[in-house]
Design a protein around this motif. Structure first.
Motif, PDB file in Angstrom:
ATOM      1  N   THR A 114       0.795  -1.044   0.035  1.00 48.41           N
ATOM      2  CA  THR A 114       0.006  -0.184   0.065  1.00 48.41           C
ATOM      3  C   THR A 114       0.813   0.771  -0.561  1.00 48.41           C
ATOM      4  O   THR A 114       0.212   2.403   0.261  1.00 48.41           O
ATOM      5  N   MET A 115       2.534   1.027  -0.279  1.00 50.15           N
ATOM      6  CA  MET A 115       2.952   2.132  -0.305  1.00 50.15           C
ATOM      7  C   MET A 115       2.300   3.436  -1.793  1.00 50.15           C
ATOM      8  O   MET A 115       2.614   4.231  -1.063  1.00 50.15           O
ATOM      9  N   GLY A 116       2.281   3.051  -2.424  1.00 54.22           N
ATOM     10  CA  GLY A 116       2.270   3.544  -3.144  1.00 54.22           C
ATOM     11  C   GLY A 116       0.669   4.375  -3.646  1.00 54.22           C
ATOM     12  O   GLY A 116       0.789   5.975  -3.878  1.00 54.22           O
ATOM     13  N   TYR A 117       0.235   4.003  -2.211  1.00 51.05           N
ATOM     14  CA  TYR A 117      -1.502   4.762  -2.120  1.00 51.05           C
ATOM     15  C   TYR A 117      -1.227   6.305  -1.649  1.00 51.05           C
ATOM     16  O   TYR A 117      -1.392   7.530  -2.130  1.00 51.05           O
ATOM     17  N   ILE A 118      -0.893   6.193  -1.230  1.00 53.03           N
ATOM     18  CA  ILE A 118      -0.081   7.374   0.249  1.00 53.03           C
ATOM     19  C   ILE A 118       0.877   8.179  -0.749  1.00 53.03           C
ATOM     20  O   ILE A 118       0.069   9.567  -0.731  1.00 53.03           O
ATOM     21  N   ALA A 119       1.713   7.625  -0.942  1.00 52.81           N
ATOM     22  CA  ALA A 119       3.012   8.595  -1.521  1.00 52.81           C
ATOM     23  C   ALA A 119       1.996   9.409  -3.663  1.00 52.81           C
ATOM     24  O   ALA A 119       2.051  10.109  -2.988  1.00 52.81           O
ATOM     25  N   GLY A 120       1.691   8.143  -3.585  1.00 52.58           N
ATOM     26  CA  GLY A 120       0.664   8.314  -5.147  1.00 52.58           C
ATOM     27  C   GLY A 120      -0.310   9.365  -4.766  1.00 52.58           C
ATOM     28  O   GLY A 120       0.227  11.017  -5.595  1.00 52.58           O
ATOM     29  N   ILE A 121      -1.087   9.997  -3.781  1.00 59.88           N
ATOM     30  CA  ILE A 121      -1.187  10.944  -3.734  1.00 59.88           C
ATOM     31  C   ILE A 121      -0.130  12.592  -3.156  1.00 59.88           C
ATOM     32  O   ILE A 121      -0.816  13.495  -3.528  1.00 59.88           O
ATOM     33  N   LYS A 122       0.080  12.289  -2.386  1.00 58.84           N
ATOM     34  CA  LYS A 122       0.713  13.310  -2.011  1.00 58.84           C
ATOM     35  C   LYS A 122       1.656  14.021  -2.872  1.00 58.84           C
ATOM     36  O   LYS A 122       1.977  15.310  -3.416  1.00 58.84           O
ATOM     37  N   ALA A 123       2.036  12.895  -3.774  1.00 59.66           N
ATOM     38  CA  ALA A 123       3.015  13.414  -5.149  1.00 59.66           C
ATOM     39  C   ALA A 123       1.580  14.165  -5.832  1.00 59.66           C
ATOM     40  O   ALA A 123       2.336  14.994  -6.832  1.00 59.66           O
ATOM     41  N   PHE A 124       0.718  13.738  -5.715  1.00 57.60           N
ATOM     42  CA  PHE A 124      -0.162  14.210  -6.986  1.00 57.60           C
ATOM     43  C   PHE A 124      -0.471  15.254  -6.710  1.00 57.60           C
ATOM     44  O   PHE A 124      -0.292  16.459  -7.171  1.00 57.60           O
ATOM     45  N   ALA A 125      -0.343  15.949  -4.636  1.00 59.81           N
ATOM     46  CA  ALA A 125      -0.685  16.998  -4.644  1.00 59.81           C
ATOM     47  C   ALA A 125       0.256  18.524  -4.967  1.00 59.81           C
ATOM     48  O   ALA A 125       0.608  19.527  -5.475  1.00 59.81           O
ATOM     49  N   ALA A 126       1.748  16.989  -4.357  1.00 57.54           N
ATOM     50  CA  ALA A 126       2.682  18.225  -5.129  1.00 57.54           C
ATOM     51  C   ALA A 126       2.830  19.175  -6.658  1.00 57.54           C
ATOM     52  O   ALA A 126       2.893  19.465  -7.265  1.00 57.54           O
ATOM     53  N   ALA A 127       2.361  18.028  -7.547  1.00 51.78           N
ATOM     54  CA  ALA A 127       2.474  18.035  -9.016  1.00 51.78           C
ATOM     55  C   ALA A 127       1.223  19.003  -8.739  1.00 51.78           C
ATOM     56  O   ALA A 127       1.691  20.197  -9.742  1.00 51.78           O
ATOM     57  N   VAL A 128       0.279  19.566  -8.680  1.00 52.26           N
ATOM     58  CA  VAL A 128      -1.404  20.069  -8.543  1.00 52.26           C
ATOM     59  C   VAL A 128      -0.267  21.546  -8.164  1.00 52.26           C
ATOM     60  O   VAL A 128      -0.204  22.627  -8.605  1.00 52.26           O
ATOM     61  N   LEU A 129       0.738  20.911  -7.030  1.00 53.82           N
ATOM     62  CA  LEU A 129       0.773  22.378  -6.383  1.00 53.82           C
ATOM     63  C   LEU A 129       2.412  23.238  -7.252  1.00 53.82           C
ATOM     64  O   LEU A 129       1.974  24.374  -7.016  1.00 53.82           O
ATOM     65  N   GLY A 130       2.451  22.564  -7.967  1.00 49.92           N
ATOM     66  CA  GLY A 130       3.813  23.265  -8.131  1.00 49.92           C
ATOM     67  C   GLY A 130       3.035  23.541  -9.672  1.00 49.92           C
ATOM     68  O   GLY A 130       3.637  24.595 -10.717  1.00 49.92           O
ATOM     69  N   GLY A 131       1.486  22.979 -10.084  1.00 56.22           N
ATOM     70  CA  GLY A 131       1.204  23.529 -11.281  1.00 56.22           C
ATOM     71  C   GLY A 131       1.361  22.099 -12.567  1.00 56.22           C
ATOM     72  O   GLY A 131       1.830  22.211 -13.036  1.00 56.22           O
ATOM     73  N   ILE A 132       0.647  21.668 -12.268  1.00 51.12           N
ATOM     74  CA  ILE A 132      -0.127  20.465 -13.502  1.00 51.12           C
ATOM     75  C   ILE A 132       0.797  20.784 -14.529  1.00 51.12           C
ATOM     76  O   ILE A 132       0.416  20.967 -15.153  1.00 51.12           O
TER      77      ILE A 132
END
Lengths: 395, 372, 233, 304, 337
Positions: free
Chosen positions: D229-247
Motif C-alpha cells: 500500500t506504499m504507493g497509495y499515500i505516496a501517490g496522492i501526496k505526489a499528486f498534491a505536489a504536482a498540483v501545487l507546482g502546476g500540473i
C-alpha cells in the motif's frame, strides 16, 4: 416598437486575439434580426457574450432596459490595483508590530519568523488575486480588512500601555499610531470600493447564463447541444425549468401544487412539441432523432423557457432546401407569438427572406447594417462574402 | 431468470455446511494482512494444541478440528466472520480476534448469539465490560503500561522518556496507561509524537526526539514499523538512547535488525521463565515449526486448552460453556497453562504476570532483572 | 493524384459526407468550396485519416489510403494545414517548423527546408524564437503553411487559409499558395471565400450538405450563377 | 544561546529531511504531471508503479542476488516498460471515451495493481537485509553539529536533480520532447504533422513510470520498508505536489515536491505529527480551490 | 390494460422484490438463515449507500470519491448521539441526515465549480481528512479505540437484537430512500441534474443554476450516506475510523459503475450482486487470496469501462423505458395525445 436588446461597443478578446471589436447593435420588440458574416467573423462569440457564457472585455449590454453588462473604467481598475498594493505595504508594518505586542520575547524564534513570512506571503498572494480580479481574493480580502480594522482601533485605543518594540527599544506608538490612522479608514474605504456593483462584476459577481435565461433570453447552439440520453419530452421539460417553482421539500412530499405543476408542464411540453412538429416522437430518446428534428427540438426547448428574445445560432446549417424552408415557416410562427428572434446565419439566402434587419460582421467588426435589400447591394458585404478584393474600408 | 440462477448459486455456496463428526474450534485472526505474523503465531499455537489433544484421544472420543477464519484485522470482516461462526451449530466456543477493534466489532454478534469467546490477544481495556460472553487470557493495556512504567523507573532508572506511538487502539491505550503511571512515579515525559500505519518516514518526529535528548524512547506499537523506526533513529544519529516497547514488538522481525540491540519489551510469556509444562511446549513448538514460540502462540495454545477443558466438562452447549468459563474465577480454580495460571474476573478479564525480555547479541533473551 | 470515390462518413449520428467523389490532378490547385457545415473540413479530415469513413475509397497515387494511420498518410506526402491555423501556441516558431518535418530523418535537409520557408515567409525568420501563440492571425497562417511545407508534401491540403484574416493578408496568402503550386506541389484548397479561391484554382467543386453539387473549371464556376446564388441568395 | 543553537539545528535537520522527502515526491510527481499534461488524465495507477519499483528492486536484490545498482537500473527499465503496457492495456482503448471513464479505469487499475502486489508479495513490510544493503549508504556524508546527512540522502537528492535536468533537456531540446509538448497542446494537429500520437503518449508513460519506479527503488532503500500500500499515500501526496507546482509543468513538479516535502516535515515537526498526512491534503485542497493552476502553471481555459 | 401497465412499472417490480425480501427470514434455510440475513442486510445497506452516491456521479456526472466521509460522519453522529444522549433511532436518523447534508453543503459549495478530476481529488482529500479527524480527536470520537457499546435501536421499547429485525429495519430505510430518490428523479430537480450530467452549458442556458443544483445533489447524496452510516452504527454497535477508509468509497463507486451509473435499478442490482460476491469469494478463494479480493473490484472497474462503460442497466435505456412507460400511462388516462 420598444428596443428589447441593446448592445453598445461590445468587445471581446481571447489572449491577444480580438474576436469582437466594438460591436453596437439593437433589436426591437417583435423583429427578426439577422446577424450574418463569413466563418470566423465572431457571430457565435457575440451570442456567447449575450448569454453570459463569455464575459466581454468591454462594452455594455442592456436587455429590456436592464443592464446586464456594465463597463468598468480603466481608472477604477487602476484604483483597485493601487489599493491592493497599499494593503500589502501596510501588512509589512503590521506583521512585526503584531509580534512585538502579542508574541513578546519570541521575536527571533524560527517558528515565529516562519509564521510571519507565511502571513506576509498570504497577503501578497491576496494582492495578486485582487489585481487579477479573482473571486476568492475578493472574499478573503474582507476577512483581512476586518481584522486590520479591528487591530487599527485596538492599537489606537491602547496607545500608551504598549512597551517598546522588541529588539530595538523604539517606542511602539511611533509605529502604531500612523499605522492605525492610515489602516483604519483605508480598510473601510477599500471595503466600500469592493462592494460597488461594477467592481463586484469585475470579480465575477455577474449574471450567469441561467440568470440570463430567467430574464427571458433563450438560445440554441451551432453544434446541437441536446440532452441526448434523455427523452424528447424531458428535453422540453428541462426547458420549463425556469417557469417551475417546486422545491426539494415539495418534491419529497409530492404536494398537490407540485403534482399539478408536473402535469401542466407535461401537457405544455407536448404542446410545444406539436408546435415544432415533433409530437409523434415525444417519447423517444433525443439522440435517436434525425438532424433536422434535433434542430427543431432545440428550438422547442428554448421556447419552453418562455423567452422574450430567442437567439438562434445557425439553425439552418446542414439542412436541405426543403428543411430550411420549413424552418423559416417555423421562425415566422415564433415571431407571431410576439417573440423577438436574433438569428445567426452565414447563408444569406435564408436570411434575405426572413430578417427585418440584418447586421453583417466580418472579422469581429460590424461592417454593415440595414434591411435585406440594402445589405444585398452593399459592396462591402459582397466583398466580404465573395472575398478576394482589397477595396475594404479598413485597408 | 439469469439473475435468479446466479442468486441460487450463491445461496447454495453460502449454505453449504460440512458435516463431519468432530469438535470445531474456530480461530478468528488475521492470517493475511499486515499483522499476519501475529496471526500465524496464533495458528501455530492452536494447531499444536489440537494435535496434542487428538493424539491423547480427543475430547470425549471426538477429534478437535481447528477452523481458521481470516478477518484481516478489519472490524467489518470480523463481524461477518462472527456471524458465520455464531450461526454454525457445530461451533460452541470461539478462540479469537487478535485486534481489539475486531473483537469489539464481533462482540455484539457473539453476545446476541450467546456464543462464548476467548481472546488470547486483545488487550483493549473496554472489552471486558461489554459482554458476559467474552473472556480473555491476556492482560489489559492499562496493566501493561503501568508495569512498563514501573520497570523503567525502578529497574532501569530512566528519568526522561519520550513516546512515539502509532495512531491505533493498542498503541494509544498503552501510551495513556504509561503516561498516567509515569506521572505518579515522577518520570518526565519529554514529548509524544504520533505516526500512522501508512507512513515509513519517521524522520521528522525522530529529529524532534533527538533534540529533546531523552534517556529512552517508548515505542508502543507493532514490530513491522518499530524495526524501521529504530533503524531510522540510529541513522539520524540517536545513539545512546534506549528503546523499549510492549508485547507488540515480540516478534522475530525485531531480531533480524542489528540496530535493535538492547531493545527491551514486555511479554506475557517467556519460554525460560515459565514452568516445566512450558518447556515441553517450547520443545514441541520448535520441533514442529523450527522456531521459538512467541506469546501469541503460547496464549492461543492455552486458550484452546481452556476451551477443550470446558467442552470436556460440560459438552458442546454454549450456555454451559460460558457458565463453566465464568466459574474459573479464582487462583485455585485457574487453568494452569504454559503462559501461567489463567482465571477470569467478573468481567471475563484475567490477571496475569508480565515479563521483560530483551535483544542481546541478535537474540531474544529474558531480561536479567524482572519486576515481581 | 488523389481520388475520392463515394466516401460516406458519420459524425456522431449525423451523416456528414454522403457519397463524396472528387479527384485532384497533379500539380494543380483544386478548390473545394461550400458553406459552413457543408462537409468541407470533414472531407479533408477523412483524407488525412483522422475522421473514419464508413464506405468508399480514398486513393492517393493509386494506393488506397483510407485505412492508414494519420502519420502513415503524412509519410506518403499528404499534409494538411488545418482550419483555424492550429499552430502550437506554446512552442516557438522554430519548434513548430521542426515538428512539421517530424517524419524526416536527415537533419541537413530539414535545415535546408527551414531556410526555404524563411525565404518564403521572411517575417517568420524575425519571429523565430517567439511563441506561436503570440503571432498575429496572418503570421500564424503563414506559420501553419510553412509548417505544412516542412513535411515536403506531394499534396498539400489547405483548410480555409483565409479564415478571419484581413483582405490584404488574404491576398498575400493566396499569392504564396500560387508560388507553392508553381514549385510543384499539388494543392487541395478548401475555402469559403469563393472568389479568392476560384480566382486562384484550376478546378473547383461545390459541396453542399455533404454532397458535391457542382464541379467545373474554376473560371467557369466563377461565372456560374448557381455559385453566386449559393452565396448571395 | 545553546537553546538557540539547538533550535536552529533542529530546523536545519528538519529542512534536510524535508528536502529529501520533497525529492521523492518530485520524482513521483513528474509522472503525474507529464501524463496529465499530455492526455489530461490523473493516472491514479502511477503510485502503484512507484510501489512496483520498490518491490522489483527488492526482489532483484534479495531473491535474484543482483547487486543494488544493477537492480536499480533494471528496475527503471522494467517500470518504463510497465508504464507503456499500462497505457496500452488500460488507457489507449479509452482515448476517445469521456474523461470520467478514463479516470475510473485509472482508479480500478490502481486497486488492481495494489492487490496484485498483495497477492504476490504479501502485505508484510519487507526490508532489505543488512548484508545486502549497500554499506556506504548508511555512513554520514556530512555532519555539522547535530545536523547530519547520510550518503543515501545525498545520492537520492543528486539523482533527483540529475534526472530532473535530463528530463528538462529531453522535453525542451529533443524532437520527441517537442512532439510531446505538441501532443499536449493539440492532438489532431500533431497527428496531421505525422506525429504518432499514441507512440508519443506511450513514451510519456515510459518516462513518467521510469521516474516513478526509480523513486520507488530509492525510497525502498532509504526507509527500508516496502509494502503493497506504499504507493497509495505516496501517490496522492505526489499528486498534491504536482498540483501545487502546476500540473503539466516539470519544474513545477520539482518545486511542488520540494515545497510539499518541507511543509509536511515542518508541519509534523512544529505543528502536529498526528495530522501530518492532513497537511498534504489540506495544501492540495487549498491549491485546487484557490489556485488550480499551481505555483508555476498556466490557467487552462475551457472551450465552449 | 391497467394490469399490463402495472406489470411493467418499475415501482411494481421493486415492490414485489421487496415483498420477496420480506419473506426471506422465514424461508427454510436451516441454520445459516442469520448468516444470509446478515449478508443481505449488508447488501441492502450498500444499496442505500449506492443510491445515495449515485445522485452525484450518476445524476449530475461528477466523480465523488469522498462519499465515505459522509458515511462516517453519519455513523459517528449516530454513535455519539446514542451513547451520550440515548436518543431514539427515529430522532437520530434525521439528525444524522441533516449533519451529512450540512457537511455536504460546506464541502460542495466551494468545490463544485471545479472540473471533474479536480473535484474527484478534492472529495478524496475531504474523506481522508474526515478519517484523520475521527482518528485523532480523542475527546470526541475516542479515536482508534473506536466507539464501542452503542445501544441497539429500539422500537416501542423493544430493543432490536435479532438479525431479521435489523433486516426489516434496513429494508424500511431502503424503501424510504428509494421513494426519495425516485421522486427526485422524476421531478424538476432530477431533470435539472440530468441536464447537468448531459451538457453543463446547455443546462445553464436552460436556466439551471449549476452551483445551486450541484450543491443540492451533493447535500442530498451526503445525507443519504449519513443516514446509511447512522443505521450502520446502530446495527454494528461499534464503530471505528478504519471502517470509513477510502476503499469503501471505491467499493460503492464500483457498485454503481457495475450496475449502471445514473440508473436506480442498475445501482441496486450492482449492490445485490457484488456485495454477496465478497462472501462467495470467502468460501471459494483460498485463504491467502481472500485479502486480495479488492483485486476483483478493481478489475470490475477496468473491465466495465473497457467493454460496457454504461453498466448492466445503462442510463439511457432506463430513460427510454421511463419515457415509454409515461407514454402508456398518458394514453391510458387519455391525457396524452
Amino acid at each position: 416598437m420598444d428596443t428589447i436588446l441593446k448592445v453598445m461597443r461590445l468587445s471581446k478578446s481571447f489572449g491577444g486575439l480580438t474576436a469582437l471589436r466594438e460591436i453596437t447593435l439593437e433589436a426591437k420588440q417583435g423583429q427578426i434580426v439577422g446577424i450574418i458574416g463569413p466563418n470566423g467573423a465572431g457571430k457565435t462569440t457575440l451570442f456567447n457574450c449575450l448569454t453570459s457564457l463569455y464575459y466581454p472585455t468591454g462594452g455594455q449590454i442592456e436587455f429590456q432596459e436592464r443592464p446586464i453588462v456594465q463597463e468598468v473604467s480603466e481608472t477604477k481598475k487602476r484604483l483597485i490595483k493601487r489599493c491592493a498594493m497599499l494593503f500589502f505595504v501596510l501588512g509589512l508594518i503590521w506583521v512585526p508590530l503584531f509580534w512585538s505586542v502579542f508574541v513578546p520575547h519570541t521575536f527571533f524564534k524560527v517558528e515565529v519568523v516562519l509564521l510571519g513570512i507565511f502571513i506576509l506571503s498570504i497577503r501578497l498572494l491576496l494582492v495578486r488575486g485582487l489585481v487579477r480580479f479573482q473571486i476568492w481574493a475578493w472574499g478573503l480580502m474582507f476577512v483581512f480588512l476586518i481584522s486590520d480594522l479591528w487591530f487599527a482601533s485596538w492599537w489606537l485605543t491602547h496607545l500608551l500601555s504598549l512597551g517598546p518594540m522588541i529588539g530595538t527599544g523604539i517606542p511602539l506608538y511611533y509605529f502604531t499610531v500612523p499605522w492605525g490612522i492610515i489602516a483604519g479608514p483605508f480598510s473601510i474605504y477599500l471595503m466600500l470600493q469592493l462592494f460597488l456593483r461594477k467592481v463586484r462584476q469585475l470579480y465575477g459577481f455577474r449574471l450567469g447564463p441561467d440568470a440570463i435565461c430567467r430574464l427571458g433570453m433563450a438560445r440554441t447552439f451551432q453544434n446541437i447541444r441536446l440532452f441526448f440520453n434523455l427523452s424528447v419530452l424531458d428535453n422540453v421539460r428541462i426547458g420549463f425549468h425556469v417557469q417551475m417553482r417546486s422545491g426539494v421539500l415539495g418534491i419529497l412530499l409530492k404536494t398537490r401544487s407540485q403534482r399539478d405543476e408536473e402535469g401542466l408542464t407535461t401537457k405544455e411540453a407536448l404542446k410545444y412539441l406539436r408546435f415544432v412538429g415533433l409530437d409523434g416522437r415525444a417519447f423517444d430518446l433525443a439522440g435517436a432523432l434525425a438532424y433536422g428534428e434535433q434542430r427543431r427540438l432545440e428550438i422547442a426547448r428554448a421556447l419552453a423557457s418562455n423567452p422574450q428574445l430567442l437567439l438562434l445560432d445557425e439553425p439552418a446549417a446542414g439542412m436541405n432546401a426543403q428543411e430550411s424552408s420549413e424552418l423559416i415557416r417555423l421562425i415566422f410562427k415564433i415571431r407571431e407569438k410576439g417573440i423577438t428572434v436574433l438569428i445567426i446565419e452565414h447563408d444569406m439566402k435564408v436570411m434575405m427572406n426572413l430578417a427585418d434587419n440584418i447586421y453583417v460582421l466580418d472579422y469581429g467588426m460590424l461592417i454593415a447594417d440595414g434591411t435585406p435589400d440594402e445589405i444585398k447591394t452593399n459592396p462591402k458585404v459582397i466583398k466580404a462574402y465573395l472575398g478576394g478584393g482589397t477595396a475594404h474600408a479598413e485597408t | 431468470m439469469k439473475r435468479l440462477c446466479c442468486f441460487l448459486f450463491a445461496w447454495i455456496l453460502l449454505t453449504g455446511v460440512v458435516w463431519a463428526d468432530s469438535i470445531k474450534i474456530p480461530i478468528a485472526a488475521p492470517f493475511t494482512g499486515p499483522l499476519a505474523s501475529f496471526g500465524e503465531g496464533m495458528k501455530n499455537g492452536a494447531l499444536l494444541k489440537a494435535e496434542e489433544i487428538n493424539a491423547a484421544g480427543g475430547i470425549n472420543g471426538k477429534n478437535v478440528e481447528i477452523v481458521l477464519e481470516d478477518e484481516l484485522c478489519d472490524p467489518k470482516e470480523a463481524a461477518m466472520v462472527a456471524t458465520k461462526l455464531a450461526n454454525d451449530p457445530k461451533v460452541s466456543v470461539v478462540v479469537g480476534h487478535l485486534c481489539s477493534s475486531s473483537t469489539l466489532a464481533a462482540l455484539p454478534v457473539y453476545r446476541g448469539a450467546k456464543l462464548p469467546a476467548i481472546s488470547p490477544a486483545s488487550t483493549n481495556v473496554s472489552i471486558g465490560k461489554m459482554s458476559p460472553y467474552y473472556f480473555r487470557n491476556v492482560y489489559k493495556d492499562d496493566f501493561q503500561g503501568l508495569f512498563l512504567a514501573k520497570y523503567v523507573k525502578t529497574v532501569k532508572g530512566y528519568k526522561k522518556v519520550a513516546i512515539f506511538y502509532e495512531v491505533n487502539d493498542y498503541s494509544m491505550g498503552l501510551m495513556l496507561a504509561f503516561m498516567k503511571e509515569a506521572k505518579k512515579l515522577g518520570i518526565k515525559i519529554l514529548g509524544t509524537e504520533a505516526y500512522t500505519a501508512d507512513t515509513t518516514d519517521f524522520k521528522p518526529q525522530l529529529t524532534k526526539f533527538k533534540m529533546m535528548k531523552p534517556d529512552a524512547i517508548f515505542i508502543p506499537g507493532y514490530a513491522p514499523h518499530e524495526t524501521i523506526i529504530i533503524s531510522q533513529a540510529r541513522s539520524l544519529g540517536i545513539k545512546n538512547v534506549a528503546f523499549f516497547g510492549a508485547d507488540g514488538l515480540d516478534d522475530d522481525l525485531m531480531v533480524k535488525n542489528p540496530d535493535t540491540e538492547g531493545l527491551f519489551v514486555t511479554t506475557p510469556f517467556l519460554p525460560d521463565k515459565a514452568g516445566p509444562q512450558a518447556a515441553g511446549f517450547v520443545k514441541a513448538y520448535r520441533k514442529k515449526y523450527g522456531k521459538d514460540p512467541n506469546w501469541f502462540a503460547a496464549n492461543t495454545y492455552d486458550a484452546v486448552g481452556i476451551c477443550a477443558q470446558a467442552i470436556k466438562a460440560v459438552g458442546q452447549n454454549r450456555e454451559k460453556i460460558r457458565d463453566y468459563l465464568a466459574s474459573i474465577n479464582s487462583k485455585d480454580k485457574a487453568y494452569d497453562g504454559v503462559a501461567g495460571k489463567t482465571y477470569f474476573d467478573k468481567n471475563g478479564d484475567c490477571l496475569k504476570e508480565a515479563f521483560v525480555k530483551k535483544i542481546k547479541n541478535g537474540k531474544w533473551v529474558s531480561a536479567e532483572k524482572q519486576l515481581q | 493524384m488523389l481520388r475520392l470515390e463515394d466516401v460516406d462518413s458519420y459524425y456522431r449520428k449525423i451523416h456528414a459526407l454522403k457519397g463524396v467523389s472528387l479527384r485532384v490532378r497533379e500539380r494543380s490547385i483544386c478548390c473545394l468550396i461550400g458553406a459552413n457545415g457543408a462537409g468541407k473540413s470533414t472531407t479533408l479530415m477523412a483524407i488525412s485519416g483522422i475522421q473514419p469513413i464508413s464506405s468508399g475509397t480514398i486513393k492517393f497515387g493509386g494506393d488506397p489510403i483510407q485505412k492508414l494511420a494519420p502519420e502513415e498518410i503524412v509519410r506518403r506526402g499528404v499534409v494538411q494545414v488545418p482550419e483555424g491555423r492550429r499552430i502550437f501556441p506554446d512552442l516557438t516558431v522554430k519548434e513548430n517548423l521542426v515538428l512539421g518535418a517530424y517524419l524526416r530523418k536527415e537533419k541537413r535537409k530539414v535545415a535546408e527546408s527551414m531556410e526555404n520557408s524563411f525565404e518564403l515567409f521572411p517575417i517568420l525568420k524575425e519571429r523565430r524564437e517567439q511563441m506561436g501563440g503570440t503571432l498575429s492571425g496572418g503570421e500564424q497562417q503563414m506559420l501553419a503553411i510553412a509548417r505544412g511545407l516542412m513535411g515536403t508534401p506531394r499534396l498539400l491540403l489547405l483548410d480555409e487559409p483565409s479564415l478571419g484574416l484581413a483582405p490584404i493578408v488574404v491576398e498575400q496568402i493566396m499569392g504564396i499558395i500560387r508560388r507553392i503550386r508553381d514549385d510543384g506541389v499539388t494543392i487541395l484548397l478548401v475555402e469559403q471565400n469563393a472568389q479568392a479561391a476560384l480566382e486562384l484554382g484550376d478546378y473547383g467543386y461545390v459541396i453542399e450538405t455533404g454532397q458535391v453539387v457542382l464541379e467545373d473549371k474554376a473560371r467557369a464556376l466563377l461565372e456560374n450563377p448557381r455559385v453566386k446564388e449559393a452565396y448571395l441568395g | 544561546m545553546e537553546n538557540l543553537l539547538d533550535q536552529s539545528s533542529l530546523f536545519l535537520q528538519q529542512l534536510v529531511n524535508g528536502i529529501t522527502l520533497g525529492g521523492v515526491y518530485a520524482l513521483i510527481a513528474v509522472g503525474y504531471t507529464m501524463v496529465y499534461g499530455v492526455i489530461q488524465l490523473i493516472n491514479f495507477a502511477h503510485g502503484e508503479i512507484y510501489m512496483l519499483g520498490a518491490f522489483l528492486a527488492y526482489t532483484m536484490v534479495t531473491v535474484l542476488g543482483i547487486p543494488f545498482f544493477a537492480a536499480f537500473i533494471l528496475t527503471i527499465l522494467v517500470c518504463a516498460c510497465f508504464g507503456v503496457i499500462l497505457d496500452f492495456v488500460a488507457y489507449r482503448p479509452l482515448r476517445k471515451a469521456p474523461r470520467l471513464a478514463a479516470l475510473i479505469t485509472a482508479i480500478g487499475m490502481s486497486i488492481f495493481l495494489q492487490n496484485l502486489a498483495l497477492m504476490i508479495w504479501g502485505s508484510q513490510i519487507k526490508s532489505y537485509p543488512r548484508d545486502m544493503f549497500p554499506a556506504i549508504f548508511l555512513k554520514p556524508a556530512l555532519s555539522i553539529g547535530e545536523v547530519s546527512m547520510t550518503w543515501i540522502q545525498v545520492f537520492m537528492l543528486s539523482i533527483t536533480v540529475l534526472f530532473m535536468v535530463i528530463l528538462h533537456l529531453i522535453i525542451h531540446k529533443t524532437k520527441i520532447g517537442t512532439a510531446m509538448r505538441a501532443v499536449s497542446q493539440d492532438k489532431t494537429t500533431s497527428a496531421l504533422m505525422g506525429i504518432g500520437v499514441n507512440r508519443v503518449i506511450a513514451f510519456t508513460f515510459a518516462i513518467g513510470s521510469a521516474m516513478g519506479g526509480m523513486a520507488g527503488a530509492l525510497v525502498g532503500l532509504y526507509y527500508n520498508a516496502i509494502f503493497p500500500t506504499m504507493g497509495y499515500i505516496a501517490g496522492i501526496k505526489a499528486f498534491a505536489a504536482a498540483v501545487l507546482g502546476g500540473i503539466g509543468s516539470v519544474p513545477g513538479a520539482m518545486l511542488g515536491g520540494g515545497v510539499l516535502g518541507i511543509a509536511e516535515v515542518m508541519g509534523a515537526g512544529y505543528i502536529s505529527s498526528e495530522y501530518r498526512d492532513g497537511i498534504s491534503y489540506a495544501v492540495m485542497i487549498a491549491v485546487i480551490l484557490f489556485k488550480p493552476s499551481g505555483l508555476i502553471g498556466r490557467q487552462i481555459g475551457e472551450k465552449v | 390494460m391497467r394490469w399490463q401497465l402495472y406489470k411493467k412499472d418499475p415501482r411494481f417490480v421493486f415492490l414485489s422484490l421487496i415483498f420477496l425480501a420480506v419473506l426471506l427470514p422465514w424461508l427454510p434455510l436451516g441454520a445459516s438463515t442469520n448468516y444470509i440475513l446478515r449478508i443481505m442486510t449488508t447488501a441492502v445497506l450498500y444499496m442505500i449507500l449506492a443510491l445515495g452516491l449515485n445522485i452525484v456521479p450518476g445524476f449530475t456526472g461528477l466523480l465523488d470519491l469522498g462519499y465515505v466521509g459522509f458515511y462516517g460522519i453519519g455513523a459517528y453522529t449516530s454513535g455519539l448521539l446514542s451513547i451520550h444522549y440515548d436518543l431514539s433511532l427515529w430522532v437520530i436518523l434525521p439528525l444524522a441526515a441533516l449533519n451529512g447534508a450540512l457537511w455536504g453543503t460546506l464541502l460542495g459549495a466551494p468545490t463544485l465549480r471545479l472540473t471533474g478530476d479536480y473535484f474527484a481529488i478534492v472529495t478524496f482529500g475531504f474523506s481522508e481528512l474526515v478519517v484523520l479527524v475521527l482518528r485523532n480527536e480523542l475527546w470526541l470520537t475516542r479515536g482508534p479505540m473506536g466507539l464501542p457499546g452503542i445501544p441497539p435501536p429500539s422500537i416501542f421499547g423493544h430493543p432490536l437484537t435479532r438479525d431479521w429485525e435489523f433486516f426489516y429495519l434496513v429494508l424500511l430505510l431502503l424503501m424510504i430512500v428509494l421513494l426519495v430518490v425516485t421522486r427526485l428523479q422524476d421531478s424538476r430537480l432530477g431533470r435539472a441534474w440530468f441536464a447537468i450530467r448531459e451538457d453543463e452549458i446547455a443546462a445553464q442556458c436552460c436556466g439551471v443554476n449549476l452551483i445551486r443544483y450541484k450543491v443540492t445533489a451533493f447535500a442530498i447524496s451526503a445525507s443519504i450516506g449519513a443516514m446509511g452510516g447512522a443505521f450502520y452504527a446502530k446495527w454494528f454497535q461499534f464503530i471505528h475510523p478504519d471502517m470509513f477508509k477510502f476503499w469503501e468509497s471505491i467499493l460503492i463507486l464500483c457498485l454503481i459503475v457495475f450496475g449502471g451509473m445514473g440508473s436506480i435499478a442498475g445501482t441496486m442490482l450492482g449492490a445485490l450482486i457484488l456485495i454477496p460476491l465478497s462472501e462467495v469469494l470467502r468460501a471459494v478463494l483460498p485463504q491467502g487470496l481472500f485479502s486480495a479480493r479488492y483485486l476483483i473490484y478493481g478489475l470490475v472497474l477496468v473491465l466495465m469501462m473497457r467493454w460496457r462503460p454504461e453498466g448492466l442497466v445503462p442510463f439511457e435505456r432506463a430513460q427510454a423505458k421511463k419515457a415509454k412507460l409515461l407514454q402508456e400511462r398518458l394514453t391510458v388516462s387519455g391525457d396524452g395525445e
